[in-house]
Design an enzyme around this catalytic site. Structure first.
Site, mmCIF file in Angstrom:
data_model
loop_
_atom_site.group_PDB
_atom_site.id
_atom_site.type_symbol
_atom_site.label_atom_id
_atom_site.label_comp_id
_atom_site.label_asym_id
_atom_site.label_seq_id
_atom_site.Cartn_x
_atom_site.Cartn_y
_atom_site.Cartn_z
ATOM 1 N NE ARG A 16 16.124 -4.106 19.920
ATOM 2 C CZ ARG A 16 15.724 -3.254 18.978
ATOM 3 N NH1 ARG A 16 14.801 -2.343 19.237
ATOM 4 N NH2 ARG A 16 16.251 -3.303 17.778
ATOM 5 C CG HIS A 42 17.258 -7.039 12.973
ATOM 6 N ND1 HIS A 42 16.923 -7.004 11.643
ATOM 7 C CD2 HIS A 42 16.426 -6.157 13.576
ATOM 8 C CE1 HIS A 42 15.950 -6.138 11.442
ATOM 9 N NE2 HIS A 42 15.633 -5.596 12.617
ATOM 10 C CG ASN A 94 3.131 -14.513 10.182
ATOM 11 O OD1 ASN A 94 2.685 -15.487 10.768
ATOM 12 N ND2 ASN A 94 3.688 -13.482 10.805
ATOM 13 C CG LEU A 121 12.768 -11.772 5.442
ATOM 14 C CD1 LEU A 121 12.192 -12.550 4.268
ATOM 15 C CD2 LEU A 121 13.867 -10.827 4.977
HETATM 16 P P1 AMP Z 1 7.786 -7.370 12.416
HETATM 17 O O1 AMP Z 1 8.611 -6.127 12.230
HETATM 18 O O2 AMP Z 1 8.614 -8.600 12.685
HETATM 19 O O3 AMP Z 1 6.646 -7.208 13.364
HETATM 20 O O4 AMP Z 1 7.103 -7.658 10.984
HETATM 21 C C1 AMP Z 1 6.249 -6.751 10.378
HETATM 22 C C2 AMP Z 1 6.081 -7.143 8.909
HETATM 23 O O5 AMP Z 1 5.583 -8.474 8.824
HETATM 24 C C3 AMP Z 1 5.087 -6.256 8.179
HETATM 25 O O6 AMP Z 1 5.597 -5.926 6.904
HETATM 26 C C4 AMP Z 1 3.890 -7.161 8.014
HETATM 27 O O7 AMP Z 1 3.152 -6.877 6.879
HETATM 28 C C5 AMP Z 1 4.547 -8.508 7.876
HETATM 29 N N1 AMP Z 1 3.571 -9.564 8.144
HETATM 30 C C6 AMP Z 1 2.998 -9.905 9.299
HETATM 31 N N2 AMP Z 1 2.088 -10.904 9.094
HETATM 32 C C7 AMP Z 1 2.090 -11.164 7.755
HETATM 33 C C8 AMP Z 1 1.379 -12.052 6.907
HETATM 34 N N3 AMP Z 1 0.477 -12.887 7.384
HETATM 35 N N4 AMP Z 1 1.662 -12.032 5.588
HETATM 36 C C9 AMP Z 1 2.570 -11.190 5.097
HETATM 37 N N5 AMP Z 1 3.270 -10.337 5.848
HETATM 38 C C10 AMP Z 1 3.040 -10.312 7.154
#
Ligand code: AMP
Length: 391
Positions: free
Chosen positions: A88, A177, A329, A204
């Site tokens: 990457r 991204h 999620n 997100l």
């Molecule tokens: P990533 O960078 O794709 O790993 O995403 C991280 C973000 O996803 C963080 O802000 C986490 O709080 C959010 N996240 C992961 N699982 C959940 C969930 N079940 N509900 C809300 N936010 C989530």
């Protein structure tokens, strides 16, 4: 057949061994705190997790240890089973609109682009150099986060900055991204069964970005010269009047490094609430914390502004897709955004929105004029497949 995908950061190396056909993650792991007093390595294969706590002085020693773990814990990488190593790379500048087989020349170009991604490209180069030396018999492929957005029309990629200055310092919107946006928008086309969609993808995660895609071509994206521009993120401001920088430098006496740190790490959700994890922000909001409630509104408001702007830019919208940690999620966040889009005919199916799954799914009601989806991203698989496309 498998591809070793490597994401080399300044003090970490994340890796995954991927079957590019089935999409299965065969093994994975990470090396953390490289160069610090205490290092940590974790390797996962099948049901086995092996962890090592020991200093890892540099990337070379980190990767050597990873290769040892592959021989000890498995699977063996020495039997010719890996077809490629996919690296990457965040910044491919104007040179790369797709994956590139890594030669000395490609390596030099990635080096030349370091000033545009000073936190990322030097770290990727360390990983690339070490991996090429330790795994010499296999093709190494660089997959760029910016490549998908090299197709942006000039009107979307060009800042209204003095042309001479912009050209001299290569200032334009490169995006980031891109591997995720390309993968997810491709999945949406497959899932909906149309190749001519006007779609918006919302990635997100801790970092957050939006893209507008027509057919297979990206036409807009929210990240700019760097990943700082655009949406509200875990620790980044996203869009902000650049004059805030002049103001804080002149009136607040802040240095460039302090401002960089403030805008990239101590702003966004973190700066507004003290927490950069969306789950922690919701927890505060559920307890009635006014800052957290406001931060969620600011977050959703920014998203809706982008969705409106991209719909206008594309002249319509067929599909709106949520992806990455919070996108995949957080059903409440999705509902909060979609309820502000009713003027565009967006209608969520509340039951479908509440379902948790690792599969792509539609969460809009049949009456919705825009199909709203959740599509899990898989950057490692996307990198593995792009690497295989050159082998
Ligand atoms: P990533 O960078 O794709 O790993 O995403 C991280 C973000 O996803 C963080 O802000 C986490 O709080 C959010 N996240 C992961 N699982 C959940 C969930 N079940 N509900 C809300 N936010 C989530």
């Amino acid at each position: 057949m498998s591809v070793l995908v490597i994401n080399s950061g300044s003090s970490s190396i994340k890796y995954q061994l991927v079957n590019p056909d089935s999409g299965a993650a065969i093994a994975s792991g990470l090396v953390e705190r490289i160069g610090e007093e205490t290092g940590h390595i974790e390797h996962n294969y099948g049901d086995v997790t092996r962890e090592i706590d020991a200093p890892v002085p540099d990337h070379a020693i980190g990767l050597e240890k990873v290769l040892e773990l592959f021989s000890e814990v498995g699977p063996s990488l020495t039997d010719g089973s890996i077809s490629a190593v996919g690296h990457r790379v965040v910044q491919g500048g104007k040179y790369f609109s797709g994956p590139a087989l890594i030669t000395d020349e490609v390596q030099s170009l990635i080096e030349e682009l370091c000033p545009l991604a000073p936190l990322h490209n030097p770290a990727h180069l360390k990983g690339i150099k070490v991996a090429r030396r330790l795994l010499p018999g296999v093709a190494h492929v660089a997959v760029f986060d910016t490549a998908f957005f090299q197709s942006l029309p000039d009107e979307a990629a060009t800042y209204a900055l003095n042309r001479e200055v912009a050209e001299k310092y290569q200032v334009r919107r490169y995006g980031a991204h891109g591997t995720s946006h390309q993968y997810v928008s491709g999945k949406v086309s497959e899932y909906v069964g149309r190749t001519d969609l006007k779609q918006i993808v919302l990635h997100l995660g801790n970092g957050a970005s939006a893209s507008a895609v027509i057919g297979r071509k990206a036409v807009e994206t929210s990240m700019g010269l760097t990943p700082l521009e655009g949406l509200v993120m875990g620790g980044r401001t996203g869009d902000i009047d650049p004059a805030v920088i002049f103001h804080l430098a002149r009136v607040g006496g802040m240095s460039i490094d302090e401002l960089d740190n403030l805008f990239n790490r101590h702003s966004g959700l973190k700066g507004l609430t003290g927490e950069n994890d969306m789950r922690a922000v919701w927890k505060l909001a559920d307890e009635g914390d006014a800052n957290a409630l406001e931060a969620l509104d600011v977050y959703a408001h920014r998203l809706v502004k982008y969705i409106g702007a991209y719909t206008a830019t594309m002249g319509g919208l067929d599909a709106l897709t949520f992806t990455a940690g919070a996108g995949e999620n957080d059903s409440r966040l999705r509902a909060k955004v979609c309820e502000r889009l009713t003027a565009f005919g967006v209608r969520l199916d509340e039951e479908a929105n509440a379902i948790r799954s690792k599969e792509p799914r539609v969460i809009s009601a049949p009456s919705s004029s825009v199909t709203v989806l959740v599509v899990p991203t898989n950057e490692e698989l996307a990198i593995a497949r792009q690497a295989m496309s050159l082998v």
